[in-house]
Design an enzyme around this catalytic site. Structure first.
Site, mmCIF file in Angstrom:
data_model
loop_
_atom_site.group_PDB
_atom_site.id
_atom_site.type_symbol
_atom_site.label_atom_id
_atom_site.label_comp_id
_atom_site.label_asym_id
_atom_site.label_seq_id
_atom_site.Cartn_x
_atom_site.Cartn_y
_atom_site.Cartn_z
ATOM 1 N N TYR A 53 0.828 -1.214 0.000
ATOM 2 C CA TYR A 53 0.000 0.000 0.000
ATOM 3 C C TYR A 53 0.861 1.263 0.000
ATOM 4 O O TYR A 53 0.427 2.292 -0.527
ATOM 5 C CB TYR A 53 -1.010 -0.027 1.161
ATOM 6 C CG TYR A 53 -2.097 -1.048 0.897
ATOM 7 C CD1 TYR A 53 -3.136 -0.763 0.018
ATOM 8 C CD2 TYR A 53 -2.066 -2.311 1.473
ATOM 9 C CE1 TYR A 53 -4.108 -1.706 -0.279
ATOM 10 C CE2 TYR A 53 -3.034 -3.275 1.195
ATOM 11 C CZ TYR A 53 -4.058 -2.965 0.321
ATOM 12 O OH TYR A 53 -5.019 -3.900 0.018
ATOM 13 N N GLN A 86 -15.713 2.430 -5.987
ATOM 14 C CA GLN A 86 -15.049 1.266 -5.391
ATOM 15 C C GLN A 86 -13.549 1.525 -5.316
ATOM 16 O O GLN A 86 -12.807 0.716 -4.774
ATOM 17 C CB GLN A 86 -15.297 0.033 -6.260
ATOM 18 C CG GLN A 86 -16.761 -0.341 -6.368
ATOM 19 C CD GLN A 86 -16.977 -1.382 -7.466
ATOM 20 O OE1 GLN A 86 -16.827 -2.571 -7.252
ATOM 21 N NE2 GLN A 86 -17.318 -0.927 -8.662
ATOM 22 N N ASN A 87 -13.114 2.626 -5.906
ATOM 23 C CA ASN A 87 -11.675 2.899 -5.978
ATOM 24 C C ASN A 87 -11.157 3.489 -4.677
ATOM 25 O O ASN A 87 -11.845 4.265 -4.015
ATOM 26 C CB ASN A 87 -11.379 3.867 -7.131
ATOM 27 C CG ASN A 87 -11.801 3.284 -8.467
ATOM 28 O OD1 ASN A 87 -12.003 2.068 -8.563
ATOM 29 N ND2 ASN A 87 -11.953 4.123 -9.461
ATOM 30 N N ASP A 89 -8.333 5.252 -4.774
ATOM 31 C CA ASP A 89 -7.583 6.458 -5.141
ATOM 32 C C ASP A 89 -8.416 7.704 -4.829
ATOM 33 O O ASP A 89 -9.581 7.607 -4.428
ATOM 34 C CB ASP A 89 -7.155 6.406 -6.626
ATOM 35 C CG ASP A 89 -8.336 6.461 -7.604
ATOM 36 O OD1 ASP A 89 -9.199 7.359 -7.458
ATOM 37 O OD2 ASP A 89 -8.402 5.612 -8.523
ATOM 38 N N HIS A 104 -14.814 1.070 -0.708
ATOM 39 C CA HIS A 104 -13.742 0.139 -0.341
ATOM 40 C C HIS A 104 -12.574 0.802 0.373
ATOM 41 O O HIS A 104 -11.489 0.240 0.429
ATOM 42 C CB HIS A 104 -13.251 -0.600 -1.597
ATOM 43 C CG HIS A 104 -14.294 -1.535 -2.174
ATOM 44 N ND1 HIS A 104 -14.253 -2.044 -3.444
ATOM 45 C CD2 HIS A 104 -15.420 -2.047 -1.607
ATOM 46 C CE1 HIS A 104 -15.306 -2.832 -3.649
ATOM 47 N NE2 HIS A 104 -16.034 -2.846 -2.557
ATOM 48 N N GLY A 169 -16.793 1.706 -15.711
ATOM 49 C CA GLY A 169 -15.509 1.015 -15.531
ATOM 50 C C GLY A 169 -15.441 0.042 -14.372
ATOM 51 O O GLY A 169 -14.495 0.072 -13.605
ATOM 52 N N THR A 170 -16.419 -0.825 -14.283
ATOM 53 C CA THR A 170 -16.352 -1.871 -13.251
ATOM 54 C C THR A 170 -16.831 -3.193 -13.828
ATOM 55 O O THR A 170 -17.791 -3.233 -14.606
ATOM 56 C CB THR A 170 -17.140 -1.501 -11.985
ATOM 57 O OG1 THR A 170 -17.232 -2.657 -11.137
ATOM 58 C CG2 THR A 170 -18.543 -0.992 -12.269
ATOM 59 N N SER A 171 -16.167 -4.278 -13.415
ATOM 60 C CA SER A 171 -16.546 -5.603 -13.902
ATOM 61 C C SER A 171 -17.822 -6.094 -13.216
ATOM 62 O O SER A 171 -18.364 -7.118 -13.603
ATOM 63 C CB SER A 171 -15.409 -6.591 -13.646
ATOM 64 O OG SER A 171 -15.123 -6.624 -12.259
HETATM 65 P P1 OAD Z 1 -12.064 -4.707 -12.271
HETATM 66 O O1 OAD Z 1 -10.606 -4.781 -12.578
HETATM 67 O O2 OAD Z 1 -12.736 -5.947 -11.814
HETATM 68 O O3 OAD Z 1 -12.822 -4.212 -13.560
HETATM 69 C C1 OAD Z 1 -12.341 -3.131 -14.301
HETATM 70 C C2 OAD Z 1 -13.356 -2.764 -15.353
HETATM 71 O O4 OAD Z 1 -12.878 -1.597 -16.002
HETATM 72 C C3 OAD Z 1 -13.568 -3.836 -16.422
HETATM 73 O O5 OAD Z 1 -14.958 -4.019 -16.652
HETATM 74 C C4 OAD Z 1 -12.890 -3.230 -17.659
HETATM 75 O O6 OAD Z 1 -13.543 -3.596 -18.886
HETATM 76 C C5 OAD Z 1 -13.055 -1.739 -17.390
HETATM 77 N N1 OAD Z 1 -12.082 -0.866 -18.054
HETATM 78 C C6 OAD Z 1 -10.820 -1.136 -18.454
HETATM 79 N N2 OAD Z 1 -10.271 -0.057 -19.031
HETATM 80 C C7 OAD Z 1 -11.210 0.929 -19.007
HETATM 81 C C8 OAD Z 1 -11.256 2.282 -19.446
HETATM 82 N N3 OAD Z 1 -10.210 2.866 -20.047
HETATM 83 N N4 OAD Z 1 -12.392 2.993 -19.243
HETATM 84 C C9 OAD Z 1 -13.459 2.421 -18.648
HETATM 85 N N5 OAD Z 1 -13.474 1.154 -18.216
HETATM 86 C C10 OAD Z 1 -12.368 0.405 -18.387
HETATM 87 O O7 OAD Z 1 -12.253 -3.516 -11.222
HETATM 88 P P2 OAD Z 1 -13.502 -3.207 -10.264
HETATM 89 O O8 OAD Z 1 -14.761 -3.625 -10.903
HETATM 90 O O9 OAD Z 1 -13.348 -1.809 -9.827
HETATM 91 O O10 OAD Z 1 -11.815 -4.214 -4.204
HETATM 92 O O11 OAD Z 1 -13.178 -4.161 -9.041
HETATM 93 C C11 OAD Z 1 -14.019 -4.156 -7.938
HETATM 94 C C12 OAD Z 1 -13.234 -4.400 -6.678
HETATM 95 O O12 OAD Z 1 -12.451 -5.575 -6.799
HETATM 96 C C13 OAD Z 1 -12.208 -3.336 -6.381
HETATM 97 O O13 OAD Z 1 -12.751 -2.217 -5.719
HETATM 98 C C14 OAD Z 1 -11.240 -4.039 -5.505
HETATM 99 C C15 OAD Z 1 -11.139 -5.339 -6.258
HETATM 100 O O14 OAD Z 1 -10.764 -6.398 -5.511
HETATM 101 C C16 OAD Z 1 -11.081 -3.990 -3.106
HETATM 102 O O15 OAD Z 1 -9.941 -3.602 -3.143
HETATM 103 C C17 OAD Z 1 -11.807 -4.255 -1.850
#
Ligand code: OAD
Length: 231
Positions: A53, A86-87, A89, A104, A169-171
């Site tokens: 971190y 969820q970020n 940052d 988070h 931008g979240t999976s």
């Molecule tokens: P993920 O890494 O699971 O998903 C990232 C998403 O961003 C995917 O759907 C990509 O298609 C998309 N992506 C990639 N590049 C992009 C761009 N330039 N513009 C827009 N979207 C883009 O990340 P999160 O869904 O945020 O938790 O993950 C959720 C949580 O899992 C996080 O908060 C973290 C992780 O474990 C903790 O740390 C507790």
């Protein structure tokens, strides 16, 4: 004023230079998530977790918000905007968004391992031996896997009041955050902006834009502002 609730994930910060979690190879900046983002990992090797971190915190001082973060700030000219991120940052705040809920946790904060209510701003490195005012080791203020998500109730309340709900931008793989869209009223317009959008079944009035954040977010914001802005 109409209310816009925005759920953001790692994808909105990708074009600022912060890696997403699941686009790579199952590793997070070269580390096994179970080692650096679980209470068990912390118990096993706190030095590794602290250093991990610390690196993320140092990186944060070198990155800037992108056009996606900035577009959401302009949305406040006409809407009551709440960002639920969820970020960990601080790029939404750095861009100038006024209301940001961190589901988070936050990289730039730490808290007491014994008294979780003791939370401190912490811009620099955190080391073993750094203690809270009651003499207990400090840890990153991050919600690790298996831990409670204390801000979820607040986020659900916001989602219930949304006239417009945006997901960027979240999976949508990590719960409870991923379920937030289901709390938005069925009549509210929803937008999903992601180059590889997840399948969101059972959500009404959904517009999906398979675009990156720097393309897709300004596009939707321009539309919501009645094309009045040259973003
Ligand atoms: P993920 O890494 O699971 O998903 C990232 C998403 O961003 C995917 O759907 C990509 O298609 C998309 N992506 C990639 N590049 C992009 C761009 N330039 N513009 C827009 N979207 C883009 O990340 P999160 O869904 O945020 O938790 O993950 C959720 C949580 O899992 C996080 O908060 C973290 C992780 O474990 C903790 O740390 C507790």
């Amino acid at each position: 004023m109409k209310k816009v609730v925005v759920l953001t994930g790692a994808g909105i910060s990708a074009e600022s230079g912060i890696k997403t979690f699941r686009d790579a190879d199952g590793l997070w900046e070269g580390h096994d998530v179970m080692q650096v983002a679980t209470p068990e990992g912390w118990a096993q090797n706190p030095e590794l977790v602290l250093e991990f971190y610390n690196q993320r915190r140092r990186q944060l001082h070198e990155v800037q918000p992108n056009e996606g973060h900035k577009a959401l700030v302009h949305l406040e000219e006409k809407y009551d905007v709440t960002i639920v991120t969820q970020n960990v940052d601080n790029l939404h705040e750095k861009a100038g968004s006024s209301r940001v809920i961190h589901l988070h946790g936050e990289l730039l904060k730490v808290r007491s391992t014994r008294h979780p209510e003791l939370v401190y701003d912490w811009p620099g490195d955190l080391r073993s031996g750094d203690l809270c005012e009651k003499g207990h080791q400090l840890r990153p203020h991050i919600v690790w896997f298996g831990e409670m998500v204390p801000m979820m109730d607040v986020a659900m309340e916001e989602a219930r009041k949304a006239d417009i709900f945006m997901v960027i931008g979240t999976s949508l793989l990590v719960y409870p955050a991923a379920g937030l869209i289901h709390y938005a009223p069925s009549h509210s317009r929803k937008y999903l902006i992601d180059p590889k959008p997840s399948d969101v079944s059972g959500v009404s009035d959904l517009v999906t834009l398979a675009k990156t954040a720097t393309e897709g977010v300004p596009h939707v914001v321009r539309e919501l502002l009645g094309n009045q802005l040259s973003l």
